[in-house]
Design a protein around this motif. Sequence first.
Motif, PDB file in Angstrom:
ATOM      1  N   THR A   1       0.844  -1.203   0.000  1.00  0.00           N
ATOM      2  CA  THR A   1       0.000   0.000   0.000  1.00  0.00           C
ATOM      3  C   THR A   1       0.870   1.240   0.000  1.00  0.00           C
ATOM      4  OG1 THR A   1      -1.640  -1.246   1.227  1.00  0.00           O
ATOM      5  CG2 THR A   1      -1.921   1.127   1.171  1.00  0.00           C
ATOM      6  N   LEU A   2       1.950   1.173   0.799  1.00  0.00           N
ATOM      7  CA  LEU A   2       2.877   2.291   0.869  1.00  0.00           C
ATOM      8  C   LEU A   2       3.402   2.614  -0.537  1.00  0.00           C
ATOM      9  CD1 LEU A   2       4.562   4.085   2.952  1.00  0.00           C
ATOM     10  CD2 LEU A   2       6.396   2.443   2.504  1.00  0.00           C
ATOM     11  N   LEU A   3       3.757   1.573  -1.284  1.00  0.00           N
ATOM     12  CA  LEU A   3       4.320   1.793  -2.622  1.00  0.00           C
ATOM     13  C   LEU A   3       3.288   2.342  -3.595  1.00  0.00           C
ATOM     14  CD1 LEU A   3       6.894  -0.783  -3.939  1.00  0.00           C
ATOM     15  CD2 LEU A   3       7.198   1.420  -2.839  1.00  0.00           C
ATOM     16  N   THR A   4       2.068   1.795  -3.549  1.00  0.00           N
ATOM     17  CA  THR A   4       1.062   2.270  -4.501  1.00  0.00           C
ATOM     18  C   THR A   4       0.731   3.736  -4.221  1.00  0.00           C
ATOM     19  OG1 THR A   4      -0.661   1.365  -3.084  1.00  0.00           O
ATOM     20  CG2 THR A   4      -0.056   0.043  -4.989  1.00  0.00           C
ATOM     21  N   ILE A   5       0.763   4.097  -2.929  1.00  0.00           N
ATOM     22  CA  ILE A   5       0.468   5.492  -2.597  1.00  0.00           C
ATOM     23  C   ILE A   5       1.636   6.389  -2.981  1.00  0.00           C
ATOM     24  CG2 ILE A   5       0.222   7.063  -0.634  1.00  0.00           C
ATOM     25  CD1 ILE A   5      -1.793   5.103   0.517  1.00  0.00           C
ATOM     26  N   ALA A   6       2.843   5.905  -2.776  1.00  0.00           N
ATOM     27  CA  ALA A   6       4.028   6.696  -3.132  1.00  0.00           C
ATOM     28  C   ALA A   6       4.078   6.919  -4.642  1.00  0.00           C
ATOM     29  CB  ALA A   6       5.287   5.975  -2.674  1.00  0.00           C
ATOM     30  N   GLY A   7       3.556   5.955  -5.417  1.00  0.00           N
ATOM     31  CA  GLY A   7       3.613   6.072  -6.872  1.00  0.00           C
ATOM     32  C   GLY A   7       2.393   6.748  -7.458  1.00  0.00           C
ATOM     33  N   GLY A   8       1.454   7.141  -6.595  1.00  0.00           N
ATOM     34  CA  GLY A   8       0.274   7.822  -7.123  1.00  0.00           C
ATOM     35  C   GLY A   8      -0.720   6.890  -7.773  1.00  0.00           C
ATOM     36  N   LEU A   9      -0.566   5.569  -7.609  1.00  0.00           N
ATOM     37  CA  LEU A   9      -1.556   4.646  -8.153  1.00  0.00           C
ATOM     38  C   LEU A   9      -2.779   4.627  -7.249  1.00  0.00           C
ATOM     39  CD1 LEU A   9       0.580   1.603  -9.363  1.00  0.00           C
ATOM     40  CD2 LEU A   9      -0.768   3.155 -10.772  1.00  0.00           C
TER      41      LEU A   9
ATOM     42  N   GLY B   1      -2.559  14.251 -13.808  1.00  0.00           N
ATOM     43  CA  GLY B   1      -1.314  14.759 -13.240  1.00  0.00           C
ATOM     44  C   GLY B   1      -0.502  13.636 -12.628  1.00  0.00           C
ATOM     45  N   ARG B   2      -1.201  12.724 -11.914  1.00  0.00           N
ATOM     46  CA  ARG B   2      -0.469  11.617 -11.292  1.00  0.00           C
ATOM     47  C   ARG B   2       0.116  10.698 -12.350  1.00  0.00           C
ATOM     48  NH1 ARG B   2      -4.275   8.865  -8.021  1.00  0.00           N
ATOM     49  NH2 ARG B   2      -5.906  10.264  -8.749  1.00  0.00           N
ATOM     50  N   ALA B   3      -0.666  10.493 -13.465  1.00  0.00           N
ATOM     51  CA  ALA B   3      -0.142   9.680 -14.569  1.00  0.00           C
ATOM     52  C   ALA B   3       1.120  10.335 -15.125  1.00  0.00           C
ATOM     53  CB  ALA B   3      -1.204   9.526 -15.651  1.00  0.00           C
ATOM     54  N   ARG B   4       1.076  11.681 -15.228  1.00  0.00           N
ATOM     55  CA  ARG B   4       2.248  12.369 -15.769  1.00  0.00           C
ATOM     56  C   ARG B   4       3.452  12.171 -14.851  1.00  0.00           C
ATOM     57  NH1 ARG B   4       0.795  17.538 -15.459  1.00  0.00           N
ATOM     58  NH2 ARG B   4       2.152  17.806 -13.651  1.00  0.00           N
ATOM     59  N   MET B   5       3.213  12.225 -13.518  1.00  0.00           N
ATOM     60  CA  MET B   5       4.307  12.000 -12.567  1.00  0.00           C
ATOM     61  C   MET B   5       4.922  10.622 -12.781  1.00  0.00           C
ATOM     62  SD  MET B   5       4.770  14.687 -10.783  1.00  0.00           S
ATOM     63  CE  MET B   5       5.749  14.196  -9.363  1.00  0.00           C
ATOM     64  N   ARG B   6       4.071   9.638 -13.052  1.00  0.00           N
ATOM     65  CA  ARG B   6       4.606   8.280 -13.242  1.00  0.00           C
ATOM     66  C   ARG B   6       5.416   8.175 -14.536  1.00  0.00           C
ATOM     67  NH1 ARG B   6      -0.422   6.834 -11.308  1.00  0.00           N
ATOM     68  NH2 ARG B   6      -1.236   6.182 -13.325  1.00  0.00           N
ATOM     69  N   ARG B   7       5.060   9.009 -15.513  1.00  0.00           N
ATOM     70  CA  ARG B   7       5.815   8.974 -16.762  1.00  0.00           C
ATOM     71  C   ARG B   7       7.152   9.685 -16.630  1.00  0.00           C
ATOM     72  NH1 ARG B   7       0.831  10.574 -18.916  1.00  0.00           N
ATOM     73  NH2 ARG B   7       1.556  12.676 -19.359  1.00  0.00           N
ATOM     74  N   THR B   8       7.170  10.720 -15.764  1.00  0.00           N
ATOM     75  CA  THR B   8       8.355  11.578 -15.760  1.00  0.00           C
ATOM     76  C   THR B   8       9.220  11.466 -14.505  1.00  0.00           C
ATOM     77  OG1 THR B   8       6.975  13.341 -14.894  1.00  0.00           O
ATOM     78  CG2 THR B   8       7.283  13.299 -17.269  1.00  0.00           C
ATOM     79  N   SER B   9       8.607  11.101 -13.372  1.00  0.00           N
ATOM     80  CA  SER B   9       9.389  11.160 -12.136  1.00  0.00           C
ATOM     81  C   SER B   9       9.484   9.837 -11.397  1.00  0.00           C
ATOM     82  CB  SER B   9       8.770  12.195 -11.179  1.00  0.00           C
ATOM     83  OG  SER B   9       8.706  13.445 -11.811  1.00  0.00           O
TER      84      SER B   9
ATOM     85  N   ALA C   1       0.544   1.887 -14.749  1.00  0.00           N
ATOM     86  CA  ALA C   1       1.588   2.003 -13.730  1.00  0.00           C
ATOM     87  C   ALA C   1       2.779   2.800 -14.235  1.00  0.00           C
ATOM     88  CB  ALA C   1       2.033   0.617 -13.291  1.00  0.00           C
ATOM     89  N   VAL C   2       3.047   2.727 -15.549  1.00  0.00           N
ATOM     90  CA  VAL C   2       4.173   3.513 -16.045  1.00  0.00           C
ATOM     91  C   VAL C   2       3.691   4.851 -16.583  1.00  0.00           C
ATOM     92  CG1 VAL C   2       5.608   1.528 -16.534  1.00  0.00           C
ATOM     93  CG2 VAL C   2       4.178   2.484 -18.340  1.00  0.00           C
ATOM     94  N   GLY C   3       2.460   5.235 -16.221  1.00  0.00           N
ATOM     95  CA  GLY C   3       2.060   6.611 -16.476  1.00  0.00           C
ATOM     96  C   GLY C   3       1.191   6.851 -17.693  1.00  0.00           C
ATOM     97  N   ALA C   4       0.475   5.805 -18.158  1.00  0.00           N
ATOM     98  CA  ALA C   4      -0.415   6.040 -19.289  1.00  0.00           C
ATOM     99  C   ALA C   4      -1.574   6.910 -18.850  1.00  0.00           C
ATOM    100  CB  ALA C   4      -0.928   4.722 -19.838  1.00  0.00           C
ATOM    101  N   ARG C   5      -2.002   7.809 -19.751  1.00  0.00           N
ATOM    102  CA  ARG C   5      -3.184   8.606 -19.459  1.00  0.00           C
ATOM    103  C   ARG C   5      -4.403   7.702 -19.584  1.00  0.00           C
ATOM    104  NH1 ARG C   5      -0.051  11.262 -22.914  1.00  0.00           N
ATOM    105  NH2 ARG C   5       0.732  13.320 -22.364  1.00  0.00           N
ATOM    106  N   PRO C   6      -5.476   8.073 -18.898  1.00  0.00           N
ATOM    107  CA  PRO C   6      -6.677   7.243 -18.995  1.00  0.00           C
ATOM    108  C   PRO C   6      -7.143   7.043 -20.435  1.00  0.00           C
ATOM    109  CG  PRO C   6      -6.913   8.837 -17.237  1.00  0.00           C
ATOM    110  CD  PRO C   6      -5.633   9.152 -17.925  1.00  0.00           C
TER     111      PRO C   6
END
Lengths: 239, 873
Positions: free
Chosen positions: A49-57, A79-87, B784-789
């Motif tokens: 849970t800690l990881l999913t929250i840290a990753g914005g999932l 925005g959270r999806a963008r964070m996962r793509r970039t950070s 998980a790797v940041g795909a947009r919806p």
Amino acid sequence: MNPVLKLTDVTRIHGEAPHEVLALRGISFEAHPGELVAVMGPSGSGKSTLLTIAGGLDRPTAGSVTVEGTDLAGLGQHGRARMRRTSIGYVFQGFNLIPALTAAENVALPRELDGVAPRRARAEARKALEEVGIADLADRFPDDMSGGQQQRVAIARAVVGERRLILADEPTGALDTETGEGILQLLRARCDAGAAGVLVTHEARHAAWADRVVFLRDGVVVDETGADRVDVLTGPGAR
Amino acid sequence: MSQRIGGWRVALRLARREAWRRKAQTVLMLVLVCLPVLAVAAAAVVWRTADVSGAEGVDRRMGTAAALVSGSGTTAVLQAFDPDSITSWLGEEEHVSTEEEVRSVLGSERTLVPLAQEYLAYETRRGRADLLVTQTELADPLTHGLLRLTDGRYPRTTGEIVVNAAAARRGPGLGETIAVMRSGSDGEIRTELRVVGIAESATTRDRPAAAVLPGAVGAPDDQPRWLVGGGPVTWDDVRALNAVGLFAASRQVLSDPPPDSELPPEMVSHAPVDETTVTALVLVTTMVLLEVVLLAGPAFAVRARAQARTLALVAASGGTPAQARRTVLASGVVVGLLGGVLGVLLGIGLGALLMPLAQRLQGTWFGPFEVPWTLLLVVAAFGLAAAVLAALVPAYSASRQDVVAVLAGRRGEGRPSRRSPVLGLVLIAAGVGSGVAGSGAGGASPPLVAASALLSVLGMVLVVATAVALVGRVARSWPLAVRFAARDAARHRTRTVPAIAAVGATVAGVVTLGIALNSQQAADERDYDPQFAHGYGVVQVEPEADPSAVRRVVAGRLPDARVEELTGVRSDSEAGWTEIAFQVAGEDLMVQTTGAFGTQYLVGSSVPAVTGLDPAARERADSALAEGRVVLLRGSEDEAGEGAAAVDLVRAVVRVSDEDGTPRDGASVEVPATTVPAGGQIAPAAAILPPEVAGELGLSVGPTALAIAPTVPGTAQADLDEALATLPGTGVLYVERGFRPDDSVRILQWVLAVLGGVLMLGGTLTATFLALSDARPDLATMSAVGARPRTRRRVAASYALVVGLVGALLGAPVGFIPGIAVSRPLSRGDDGATLLAVPWPLLAVVVVGLPLLTAAAVGLCARSRLPLVARID
């Protein structure tokens, strides 16, 4: 030095009363550049849970999550999806590569999703694959690779595009000891190169690769003996 | 044996549970199997109800009578069981049958009710129209069933009449007075009757009909007919009636016909089985079955894959491939049985709902609601067969799956077979060969053309797997979503191939029919021969007609119309029938004419525009007429024939045939002539005579037709027709509108496009949503790797695009093979030339437009929420 990841008083409740499950209870946690933090704890302690929250999932029920100074709670889904793509980069136990895409394409995925031209994304992917030592497998499909090779691809995917936070959930769980050590070595190297890493594991010898170990039990951070609650566990070198 | 049944019992139980467990998937399968069964069942119910046969039809023909006996006009006849099918006149002399003759055969105690049904005319609000008038004793119980009273009452006196709703709509209604006209040799008799009721005729629904008591509108012209009461009229009675020159439709014989051996040998029909109909039926059934199998295939493939792990575990613990196969096939059996039964039941319901609509489109009355159970059983069996066939390939793949790979969790399938594309290409080549052989100049062979369609489509189906693999390989530089869709499609062939093949088969069918329709229409246009100048309307007038009355009628409806009188030689005069032969060197020139102007020979000092001559020819003809020359018009068919050479001088010989038909030469004169081409294939008139030549020959000259300059709108024509029908000696108005493509062709093209769209959408949607549910883990990873919806939408649209486009691109060229084969015999002209008219717009719509539209629709409809990795493990 500013932390890459900062969790403040994060609480996550699954479900609703009276069947609610308290996965995390007021956790505060930081990971700094160049630091690999191991999160340990028994099953159901809230590691994942800690990881999913840290990753914005997933979003915390209360508390704040900041990645590179950006509050994830303040961001929408996009925005959270963008964070996962970039950070933020994820590494999973089951590798989670897309079987229909080649190794290079899997690594290029976050970049392509971010709108980078396929050719450039693929070039970056090749570089990332080179860094994890499997440049020659770039055009192979996941089904034609060994578990260790697949996990290297997954790590390459997690770091491609200069992402500075790597979240690894039992990355060696599906691998033999020797291959697993290789993967951890790789993670360590990425952190030494400036990234912040969070490694969820239940094997003590893997924790040895970490700069610091955080113990979770029943959703709270406890000390190394696992007996007392530790309210604040921040700052580098607290090991 | 019992072991085998036992094996099936387990498989069926598993399949039943699985069907219940994966309800959404089962519903999808059921819909795919159910829909065609439902459609055919509904159509069958409507058809059987609309089709009036057996006892139902007998009631409509003869009310409650035992037989309908009619005079033949002679003294001895032969007939089949139904005198409406085959009859033969044996007698030579004319004879009018009487009631006594009927009684002498059938017995004197029989009731005979005279029945006459004939077309007369009646005055409508706009003019006059035909009216089917039944004359009989309407109060007699024998006539019950011929009419159905809906309002008012039946006539009690000869001054009263009942009409049907169709007649009342156009003319006088209940309580009003109607004028009915009978035209005979001695002019027209007009009878005024009071409408006392509205009654529907059992035979027609949409045409004006009426009924009166005998003698109300004069004596019928036809041979007498009687409804015969009393006991059954046997086949022997019928033969006895035939012997005295009477035909008989007997209730007993029609409802329960004796064996054919009882028929006189001349009356046995040898109707050959129509090869084309049988071929078309076989082709359509096979194609529909193939389409259903292909459409349902992906769902069964996905179900088999969902069971793959179970099957692999079974195999690992000693299960045989046959057991695995049976488990998957059983899904087909369960879904097929359920789908068949459900489809038939829903089809009966839909048929009942559609009945009022179908009745409105049909000119005759439907019978009582009828359910053809035997036929529906066949249709349900068809559904079962389709489902089992759809499960066949997944079942075989399941029995041959790589147990290790499945247990290791590797998704995807092995390489495509190398043999099937080769076999596919061979089949396509065979299809081409069969098409060429079946459509040669020597005569078309429907079975060979049908075989060409089946072979090429089956060939295409076998090539699809390779094509999909190829697309996966070339997808390297495509955008992410399309690349993912193409590669995933290539990895899951048992799911993708049938869907793509279904789209391909649909497109092939649409392209085939489109080419056939278009080519036939192009050939019709090529072969079309206008009667006269485009846009003109012509009304022929007899000598007794009043041209100014026609002008008034036209001016009343079309105030701006220019009306021109055409003057010509009246062939039918008191002297007899007049013909003019134009002789060159003593030989008659042969000229064909359409006779559109009411005469073969126009008379005038200039050429009327309505002839449609091209300007140069018309100028030449005008100056020739001014010089007093005869203008000979020649159609292109005459030009090709004998005596085509230009003629300078002709001898015009008038021949008048007297009443015996023997021609005798009348006046004759030698005149200079000019030949001009008529423009069309057949000239509207043979010649145009200068008035002085006509006078010299002593011909009866007068207006023979009126030409209305362009253009009579189609909407005004019905009104004008009805108004002109009231004027004596006036023909119908013919307007030359050029080649008018049959409305049905355009409608059919629309139906094709829509049907193609629906099937394509069906194939694409199933494949796409099955793929999406399969791709859940991949989509979760992307998230998980940041795909947009919206990535999910893009992937969904890409799936639809890959399935639709690959299918269309494979199907379209394949459709050309039978398309060309069908179009060749359809478009072959007299000179043996064939036409190939490809409906490019239809093709563009089907090949490019529909896949894009489907992809867009799928993209819009797909959920945009990405699945989450519930637990990152």
